[in-house]
Design a protein around this motif. Structure first.
Motif, short mmCIF file in Angstrom:
data_model
loop_
_atom_site.label_atom_id
_atom_site.label_comp_id
_atom_site.label_asym_id
_atom_site.label_seq_id
_atom_site.Cartn_x
_atom_site.Cartn_y
_atom_site.Cartn_z
N ARG A 77 0.84 -1.20 0.00
CA ARG A 77 0.00 0.00 0.00
C ARG A 77 0.88 1.26 0.00
O ARG A 77 0.67 2.18 -0.78
CB ARG A 77 -0.86 -0.01 1.26
N VAL A 78 1.92 1.24 0.86
CA VAL A 78 2.81 2.41 0.96
C VAL A 78 3.56 2.63 -0.35
O VAL A 78 3.81 3.75 -0.77
CB VAL A 78 3.80 2.24 2.14
N GLN A 129 -0.21 5.96 -5.84
CA GLN A 129 -1.31 6.85 -5.43
C GLN A 129 -1.29 7.14 -3.93
O GLN A 129 -1.95 8.04 -3.45
CB GLN A 129 -2.68 6.30 -5.86
N TYR A 130 -0.50 6.36 -3.18
CA TYR A 130 -0.45 6.56 -1.72
C TYR A 130 0.50 7.70 -1.38
O TYR A 130 0.09 8.77 -0.94
CB TYR A 130 -0.04 5.25 -1.04
N ILE A 131 1.77 7.49 -1.58
CA ILE A 131 2.75 8.57 -1.39
C ILE A 131 3.61 8.61 -2.65
O ILE A 131 4.34 7.66 -2.91
CB ILE A 131 3.69 8.31 -0.18
N PRO A 132 3.54 9.68 -3.44
CA PRO A 132 4.39 9.72 -4.61
C PRO A 132 5.82 10.07 -4.20
O PRO A 132 6.06 11.17 -3.71
CB PRO A 132 3.77 10.83 -5.46
N TRP A 155 2.68 16.11 -4.99
CA TRP A 155 3.84 15.86 -4.13
C TRP A 155 4.04 16.96 -3.08
O TRP A 155 3.94 18.15 -3.39
CB TRP A 155 5.12 15.75 -4.97
N LYS A 156 4.29 16.54 -1.86
CA LYS A 156 4.74 17.48 -0.82
C LYS A 156 5.77 16.74 0.02
O LYS A 156 5.68 15.51 0.18
CB LYS A 156 3.58 18.01 0.02
#
Ligand code: F6P
Length: 493
Positions: free
Chosen positions: A283-284, A288-291, A368-369
């Motif tokens: 998942r991580v 789509q979870y964390i780019p 993205w952040k």
């Protein structure tokens, strides 16, 4: 590697015929009201997790502050509750304090006087007399509860934990019957400052006198032992021996020794390989979870000593100085709020998301952040998945007695794909030589260290992590327990 079983057998044999009591402010089992009825919670801290199996084997009494809103409904007339609830093995004896008492004892003297004094991170300790009076009073409540448990025993071994209970040992020793054989030991889980910092405390003498009623005092590091000896020498004029680390005081000899605490390597290693963790890793890693291309992780109790703001400032500088990492590096920080009635902690809880937001706004591009701040404690699957996915784990306290997150990350990094950045002011740095060491106040050096950590080759990463894992595996929490108990129980004979 020492196992739980080895320690249990050892302690059982050494403590034959002796009353065993652990005393700490935090309790190992907490009764809480929930919409689904009363639930029993166990605090996730390493300390209670390590000592609970030991108590289950030896069957003593654990004296601790009642902190759950359903705690009072689950004790007998002597405030005792057999635990674990489904299969009782030992007694939890709860000490009650009113909100006013907790304010002065826990939020006041413990966490606004002793905590900043011992951590020495430019936060002025409060020297309010009412906090001191409240601390003395609450230490007396613990002493009374312990006395109630040792009454009639020929022999007792009492093990105190932490800075909340500096005065209790003396209160117990001075009122013990002459014929009772008492061994008192104390493990101080935070640093001990240099003598001239400690001497700022208007009640320095009383605190030292309280602690010197112990037979054994443990700290994480040798340097804390030395600082303690110097405090005893300068403040009380006691005779100390820096070679043997012994103090002669009031006709008794007190042993002061280093015992670096650790984590349960075996259990973490096993938990980190569970199917739930593997699912969470997928998942991580999903875009789509964390780019991200690189992922960093930080896990802390929200405390100014942990250097979370300083860490964010270093990430900001890193992205500014090395723009090629913009749009690629994501740092996930999980901060569990604590001691929230103390103003310095309240402010920090507000400041952390603000600083994260300011940095995110500066660099944000599309989805993205750079910083994801999660307020609260992560569940084990999510936590271990992050530890296994992270390219870098940043543990950068401004001052820390040991820091178990560093060791937990190592135990969970089963694939040896992560790098540890560690503050030179964490006690753990003494053992974890293959970490990248930073000064959290040095923004430039810290920013460079993040770059170095991300550019390390897989081969080198693996080599470092393997060596770190071998150290934590060898020196796990059971080794800590065994070492402490061996020294302490020798004093019983
Ligand atoms: O590090 C010192 C310590 O008291 C630990 O023993 C404990 O796990 C931690 O701080 C948390 O403190 P508190 O009991 O105030 O939540």
């Amino acid at each position: 590697m020492v196992s739980t079983k080895d320690v249990q057998t050892l302690v059982k044999s050494k403590l034959k015929g002796c009353k065993f009591i652990i005393v700490s402010n935090r309790e190992p089992y907490i009764h809480m009201h929930t919409p689904d009825g009363v639930k029993v919670k166990t605090p996730t801290g390493g300390l209670t997790a390590a000592l609970d199996p030991l108590m289950q084997a030896t069957g003593g009494t654990w004296v601790a502050g009642g902190s759950g809103d359903a705690d009072r409904e689950h004790v007998d007339k002597r405030n005792r509750c057999p635990v674990p609830i489904d299969n009782p093995k030992y007694i939890l004896k709860r000490v009650w304090m009113s909100k006013e008492e907790v304010d002065k004892f826990y939020f006041g003297f413990s966490n606004q006087t002793l905590w900043p004094l011992c951590h020495n991170v430019f936060r002025e300790p409060s020297f309010k007399k009412s906090y001191w009076e409240g601390y003395k009073h609450s230490n007396g409540l613990y002493a009374k509860a312990v006395r109630d448990e040792t009454r009639g025993a020929d022999k007792a071994f009492i093990w105190f934990h932490d800075y909340h209970l500096a005065l209790t040992p003396k209160m117990i020793r001075s009122e013990a019957p002459k014929k009772q054989k008492l061994v008192l030991a104390h493990f101080w889980h935070i640093p001990w400052p240099t003598w001239n910092t400690f001497a700022l405390l208007p009640w320095a003498k009383e605190v030292l006198n309280g602690m010197l009623a112990n037979d054994l005092i443990g700290f994480h590091l040798q340097i804390y032992c030395i600082n303690f000896l110097a405090s005893v020498e300068k403040v009380l004029g006691a005779k100390v021996d820096y070679r043997t680390l012994n103090v002669k005081y009031g006709g008794r000899t007190i042993q002061v020794r280093p015992f670096p605490i650790s984590v349960d390597f075996g259990t973490i290693d096993k938990l980190a390989k569970r199917p739930g963790v593997r699912r969470e890793i997928k998942r991580v890693r999903a875009p789509q979870y964390i780019p991200y291309k690189y992922i960093g992780v930080g896990v802390d109790r929200v405390d100014y000593t942990k250097g979370i703001i300083e860490r964010f400032r270093a990430i900001d500088r890193f992205l500014e100085k090395y723009p090629e990492f913009q749009n690629k590096f994501v740092f996930v920080e999980a901060g569990a709020p604590s001691r929230t009635r103390v103003p310095a902690y309240m402010n920090l809880n507000e400041e952390i998301p603000k600083v994260a937001d300011e940095i995110n706004w500066k660099y944000m591009r599309g989805y993205w952040k750079p910083i994801i701040y999660i307020e609260g404690k992560l569940g084990p699957d999510r936590l271990f998945a992050l530890y296994r996915t992270a390219d870098v784990c940043i543990v950068s306290p401004l001052q820390d007695g040991m820091n178990l997150v560093a060791k937990e990350f190592i135990a969970a990094n089963v694939d040896c794909t992560g790098t540890l950045i560690l503050s030179k002011f964490a006690g753990a740095t003494e053992e974890l030589k293959e970490a990248i060491v930073v000064n959290p106040y040095d923004v430039e050096g810290f920013a460079d260290a993040i770059k170095d950590a991300l550019e390390i080759t897989s081969k080198e990463k693996r080599r470092r992590m393997k060596s770190l894992r071998a150290i934590v595996k060898r020196n796990d929490v059971f080794k800590w327990l065994e070492d402490f108990i061996c020294v302490a129980t020798k004093l019983l004979s």
